[in-house]
Design a protein around this motif. Structure first.
Motif, short mmCIF file in Angstrom:
data_model
loop_
_atom_site.label_atom_id
_atom_site.label_comp_id
_atom_site.label_asym_id
_atom_site.label_seq_id
_atom_site.Cartn_x
_atom_site.Cartn_y
_atom_site.Cartn_z
N ALA A 20 80.90 45.64 21.15
CA ALA A 20 81.55 45.96 22.43
C ALA A 20 80.93 45.14 23.56
N LYS A 21 81.61 45.13 24.69
CA LYS A 21 81.15 44.37 25.85
C LYS A 21 80.51 45.28 26.89
N GLY A 22 79.64 44.70 27.65
CA GLY A 22 79.07 45.35 28.81
C GLY A 22 79.36 44.48 30.02
N ALA A 23 79.18 45.00 31.21
CA ALA A 23 79.44 44.23 32.42
C ALA A 23 78.48 44.66 33.53
N ILE A 24 78.33 43.80 34.52
CA ILE A 24 77.43 44.07 35.64
C ILE A 24 78.25 44.13 36.92
N ARG A 39 77.14 53.75 47.28
CA ARG A 39 76.11 54.78 47.42
C ARG A 39 76.03 55.63 46.16
N ALA A 40 74.82 56.04 45.85
CA ALA A 40 74.58 57.00 44.77
C ALA A 40 73.76 58.13 45.38
N GLU A 41 74.32 59.32 45.37
CA GLU A 41 73.65 60.50 45.94
C GLU A 41 73.16 61.39 44.81
N GLN A 42 71.88 61.72 44.84
CA GLN A 42 71.33 62.61 43.82
C GLN A 42 71.63 64.06 44.20
N SER A 43 72.14 64.81 43.25
CA SER A 43 72.43 66.24 43.45
C SER A 43 71.21 67.06 43.09
N SER A 44 71.22 68.31 43.46
CA SER A 44 70.09 69.19 43.16
C SER A 44 69.90 69.39 41.65
N ASP A 45 70.97 69.17 40.86
CA ASP A 45 70.84 69.28 39.40
C ASP A 45 70.44 67.95 38.76
N SER A 46 70.05 66.98 39.61
CA SER A 46 69.58 65.65 39.20
C SER A 46 70.67 64.73 38.66
N THR A 47 71.93 65.12 38.76
CA THR A 47 72.99 64.16 38.46
C THR A 47 73.18 63.28 39.68
N TRP A 48 73.92 62.20 39.51
CA TRP A 48 74.18 61.25 40.59
C TRP A 48 75.67 61.13 40.80
N ARG A 49 76.10 61.06 42.05
CA ARG A 49 77.50 60.82 42.41
C ARG A 49 77.56 59.44 43.05
N ILE A 50 78.32 58.55 42.40
CA ILE A 50 78.40 57.17 42.87
C ILE A 50 79.77 56.93 43.50
N THR A 51 79.75 56.37 44.71
CA THR A 51 80.98 56.09 45.44
C THR A 51 80.87 54.70 46.07
N GLY A 52 81.91 53.89 45.89
CA GLY A 52 81.94 52.57 46.51
C GLY A 52 82.86 51.63 45.78
N SER A 53 82.80 50.36 46.18
CA SER A 53 83.64 49.33 45.58
C SER A 53 82.77 48.16 45.14
N LYS A 54 83.14 47.59 44.02
CA LYS A 54 82.47 46.41 43.50
C LYS A 54 83.54 45.36 43.23
N CYS A 55 83.16 44.08 43.31
CA CYS A 55 84.15 43.03 43.08
C CYS A 55 83.57 41.94 42.19
N GLY A 56 84.46 41.16 41.60
CA GLY A 56 84.05 40.03 40.79
C GLY A 56 83.32 40.40 39.52
N ILE A 57 83.76 41.44 38.84
CA ILE A 57 83.08 41.91 37.64
C ILE A 57 83.70 41.21 36.42
N VAL A 58 82.90 40.38 35.77
CA VAL A 58 83.37 39.63 34.60
C VAL A 58 83.50 40.60 33.43
N CYS A 59 84.68 40.64 32.84
CA CYS A 59 85.01 41.50 31.68
C CYS A 59 84.86 42.98 32.00
#
Length: 166
Positions: A20-24, A39-59
């Protein structure tokens, strides 16, 4: 290394064994000097909520796992850059992850480039890479040096193919 030995076993080994492939996901449509808009916000249960946009991701739309870079805000209030493994196949009701259309390129169709939108993507704390935050900058530099070598090899291959074709 950007992650721990346990993370390599958990995330990298299955990719290698299955082919399988991975990407950055590093680049952002509107970069902010010295930080990430994603942004990645850590919750009190130690999970993370990630919100935002990324561009130019190969594969990106073919990847079984993405390394998403973001500005992490720990529940203690501390902020620093971080990287997270996000697996699109782990999509749950709370996970919103969308890829944009493939960008047109000049002959590199074997490595399609897409954009990504993350809206409250939830990942466990075990998906945060580089647990030793002091080693994070060095690990990122090493990662991009390796990517540079791959890019150089691809360029030589394309130039050789063009020369042979001519």
């Amino acid at each position: 290394m950007l992650g721990t030995d346990e993370q390599a076993t958990s995330f990298v080994r299955p990719l290698v064994e299955s082919g399988a492939k991975g990407a950055i996901a590093w680049s952002e449509p509107k970069p902010r000097p010295g930080t990430f808009a994603t942004r990645a916000e850590q919750s009190s249960d130690s999970t993370w909520r990630i919100t935002g946009s990324k561009c130019g991701i190969v594969c990106g739309d073919q990847a079984e796992a993405l390394i998403v870079f973001a500005r992490a805000r720990f529940f203690t209030g501390v902020e620093r850059p971080a990287a997270f493994v996000v697996r699109p196949s782990d999509a749950r009701g709370s996970m919103q992850l969308r890829f944009g259309p493939r960008r047109r390129s000049l002959g590199l169709d074997a490595a399609p480039v897409v954009d990504l939108v993350l809206e409250d993507v939830v990942v466990p704390d075990t998906h945060r890479l580089a647990r030793d935050d002091a080693s994070f900058p060095t690990a990122v530099v090493e990662m991009f040096l390796r990517i540079g070598i791959v890019g150089a090899a691809r360029s030589v291959g394309l130039a050789t193919a063009a020369f042979d074709y001519a």
